[in-house]
Design a protein around this motif. Structure first.
Motif, mmCIF file in Angstrom:
data_model
loop_
_atom_site.group_PDB
_atom_site.id
_atom_site.type_symbol
_atom_site.label_atom_id
_atom_site.label_comp_id
_atom_site.label_asym_id
_atom_site.label_seq_id
_atom_site.Cartn_x
_atom_site.Cartn_y
_atom_site.Cartn_z
ATOM 1 N N SER A 72 65.735 -40.411 36.868
ATOM 2 C CA SER A 72 66.711 -41.353 37.413
ATOM 3 C C SER A 72 68.127 -41.020 36.971
ATOM 4 C CB SER A 72 66.359 -42.794 37.033
ATOM 5 O OG SER A 72 66.459 -42.988 35.641
ATOM 6 N N GLY A 118 68.554 -42.292 40.695
ATOM 7 C CA GLY A 118 67.830 -41.415 41.599
ATOM 8 C C GLY A 118 67.626 -40.030 41.036
ATOM 9 N N THR A 140 67.372 -36.383 47.508
ATOM 10 C CA THR A 140 66.982 -37.362 46.499
ATOM 11 C C THR A 140 65.467 -37.480 46.456
ATOM 12 O OG1 THR A 140 67.196 -39.220 48.037
ATOM 13 C CG2 THR A 140 69.110 -38.721 46.646
ATOM 14 N N ARG A 141 64.991 -37.841 45.309
ATOM 15 C CA ARG A 141 63.568 -38.075 45.074
ATOM 16 C C ARG A 141 63.424 -39.491 44.520
ATOM 17 N NH1 ARG A 141 63.897 -33.614 47.259
ATOM 18 N NH2 ARG A 141 62.937 -31.701 46.534
ATOM 19 N N THR A 142 62.320 -40.117 44.847
ATOM 20 C CA THR A 142 62.078 -41.464 44.338
ATOM 21 C C THR A 142 61.887 -41.418 42.822
ATOM 22 O OG1 THR A 142 59.698 -41.267 44.718
ATOM 23 C CG2 THR A 142 61.020 -42.229 46.500
ATOM 24 N N ILE A 150 61.703 -48.296 40.058
ATOM 25 C CA ILE A 150 63.001 -48.547 40.689
ATOM 26 C C ILE A 150 63.360 -50.027 40.622
ATOM 27 C CG2 ILE A 150 62.097 -48.784 43.044
ATOM 28 C CD1 ILE A 150 65.455 -47.153 42.144
ATOM 29 N N PRO A 203 67.646 -43.661 45.981
ATOM 30 C CA PRO A 203 67.050 -42.865 47.051
ATOM 31 C C PRO A 203 66.780 -43.752 48.272
ATOM 32 C CG PRO A 203 66.022 -42.344 44.956
ATOM 33 C CD PRO A 203 66.900 -43.554 44.729
ATOM 34 N N GLU A 222 64.536 -43.871 50.413
ATOM 35 C CA GLU A 222 63.153 -44.350 50.520
ATOM 36 C C GLU A 222 62.907 -45.612 49.688
ATOM 37 O OE1 GLU A 222 60.132 -41.292 49.842
ATOM 38 O OE2 GLU A 222 61.711 -39.824 50.209
ATOM 39 N N GLN A 223 63.734 -45.866 48.696
ATOM 40 C CA GLN A 223 63.525 -47.013 47.817
ATOM 41 C C GLN A 223 64.561 -48.114 48.016
ATOM 42 O OE1 GLN A 223 63.268 -44.527 44.177
ATOM 43 N NE2 GLN A 223 61.282 -45.527 43.886
ATOM 44 N N ARG A 247 69.926 -40.093 51.047
ATOM 45 C CA ARG A 247 68.840 -39.120 51.156
ATOM 46 C C ARG A 247 69.177 -37.795 50.480
ATOM 47 N NH1 ARG A 247 69.281 -40.922 56.896
ATOM 48 N NH2 ARG A 247 70.879 -39.352 56.777
#
Length: 169
Positions: free
Chosen positions: A73, A101, A109-111, A115, A133, A135-136, A153
């Protein structure tokens, strides 16, 4: 000294970066001695693969206070602090924003685990804007509906966000 902030499951950490263009080329990460090489390579690759030029000279990143374990993170905050130290991002644009992130070496970005806890820690510490990210983003917003959650992203999207924020100031 450009400063960005990141949150972990239990607290907000400060990530600072300095750039000394006239110094010998080097990149150091302090505050996580056992993991500095891994983090350093990931951040450098993400910045370069994100379309930015790696700054010449000495770059130093510090994560603190009392950070004892690595967390992906930190990546987004560290990369943005480096870009602010080198003049790509206006350091003032990072004010009052928590960046949470992971970054792949490809700059996407990666989860990150936990979070929701990290977003809650940022909110409890007074932050009202977080970059996470994409996705989150929905999960982060559900956790703290009063928080301005910005999903990104790619590192380039974070840079664009901060450059637009500077232009509006």
């Amino acid at each position: 000294m450009p400063t960005s902030f990141t949150a972990t499951a239990d607290r907000v950490l400060t990530v600072t970066a300095t750039h000394s263009p006239a110094a010998s080329t080097s990149f150091s990460v302090d505050g996580l001695p056992d993991y500095a090489a891994e983090i350093r390579e990931r951040i450098r690759a993400a910045i370069i693969n994100g379309g930015q030029t790696w700054p010449t000279g000495q770059i130093a990143v510090h994560v603190g206070p009392n950070c004892t374990a690595p967390s992906p993170s930190f990546d987004l905050a560290a990369a943005c602090a480096v870009l602010a130290a080198s003049g790509i991002i206006d350091p003032a644009a990072l004010t009052n924003v928590a960046l949470i992130g992971a970054l792949g070496s490809d700059s996407w970005t990666r989860t990150v685990p936990d979070i929701r806890k990290a977003v809650r820690a940022a909110y409890s510490s007074g932050y009202r804007t977080v970059l996470v990210p994409a996705e989150q983003a929905m999960s982060a917003h559900r956790e703290c509906p009063d928080l301005d959650v910005i999903g990104v992203r790619h590192l380039r999207e974070a840079v664009d966000h901060f450059q637009q924020r500077s232009a509006q100031a």
